[in-house]
Design an enzyme around this catalytic site. Structure first.
Site, PDB file in Angstrom:
ATOM      1  N   HIS A  35       0.838  -1.206   0.000  1.00 24.46           N
ATOM      2  CA  HIS A  35       0.000   0.000   0.000  1.00 24.46           C
ATOM      3  C   HIS A  35       0.877   1.262   0.000  1.00 24.46           C
ATOM      4  O   HIS A  35       0.660   2.196   0.763  1.00 24.46           O
ATOM      5  CB  HIS A  35      -0.932  -0.020   1.217  1.00 24.46           C
ATOM      6  N   GLU A 178      -2.150  -1.565  -6.134  1.00 22.22           N
ATOM      7  CA  GLU A 178      -1.933  -2.648  -5.184  1.00 22.22           C
ATOM      8  C   GLU A 178      -2.334  -3.997  -5.775  1.00 22.22           C
ATOM      9  O   GLU A 178      -3.508  -4.362  -5.757  1.00 22.22           O
ATOM     10  CB  GLU A 178      -2.768  -2.384  -3.933  1.00 22.22           C
TER      11      GLU A 178
END
Length: 185
Positions: A35, A178
């Site tokens: 992230h 991601e």
């Protein structure tokens, strides 16, 4: 109980490789991802330094639909002719304020994109992001079926820590790509 390991390494190809390994003592769902926020214009936190001028190309024809609380419903939505269509490069700012219920739910881009050509084996390039200001290009590849594209729509809240040199990062001052298994699977 979950034991996991994340391995970061630079290969001879000058690419950052991130590998996840996890072992559980019972069957469970696990979906590890990275992230990291990126702003290819630099770390300065100014309105001009948002990611809205970043040019994005995504290898995806579908997203997973989010319900009103941003939880995937299990339905797939085609991105063609929507603000989510990035098969051709375009600026984030040209699409992020488009009229679409999914943009309202996420307050911007916060969608799981489904990887075109995913076969469960091969590593595929799923995203290319470029800063016209610096010329820096970020490419993301994965062997997973999806990736979250997030434009930092909720940054700026007082509970979040400060960044580089004590800077506060505000809404849309970064983006994340991601690689992941589809969320809420």
């Amino acid at each position: 109980n979950v034991k996991y390991k994340v391995i970061y390494k630079f290969g001879n190809d000058n690419k950052l490789h991130i590998q996840y390994k996890a072992k559980t003592d019972k069957d469970t769902i696990i979906n590890l991802t990275n992230h990291t926020y990126f702003n290819l214009d630099g770390a300065e936190n100014t309105e001009e330094n948002s990611v809205l001028n970043h040019v994005v190309k995504l290898n995806s024809s579908y997203i997973t639909e989010n319900g009103e609380k941003a939880i995937p419903t299990g339905k797939f939505l085609e991105v063609k002719n929507t603000p989510f269509y990035f098969s051709e490069p375009k600026k984030i700012g040209d699409a992020i304020n488009g009229e679409h219920e999914q943009l309202k739910i996420g307050k911007g881009f916060d969608q799981n994109y489904c990887v075109d050509g995913y076969d469960g084996v091969n590593v595929l390039e799923v995203a290319e992001v470029e800063s016209p200001k610096t010329g820096i290009i970020l490419k993301v590849s994965t062997n997973l079926p999806g990736f979250q594209f997030y434009t930092a729509n909720n940054l700026g809240k007082s509970s979040q820590p400060n960044g580089k040199d004590g800077s506060r990062y505000e809404k849309r001052s970064g983006l994340c790509i991601e690689p992941q298994v589809y969320p809420n699977a």
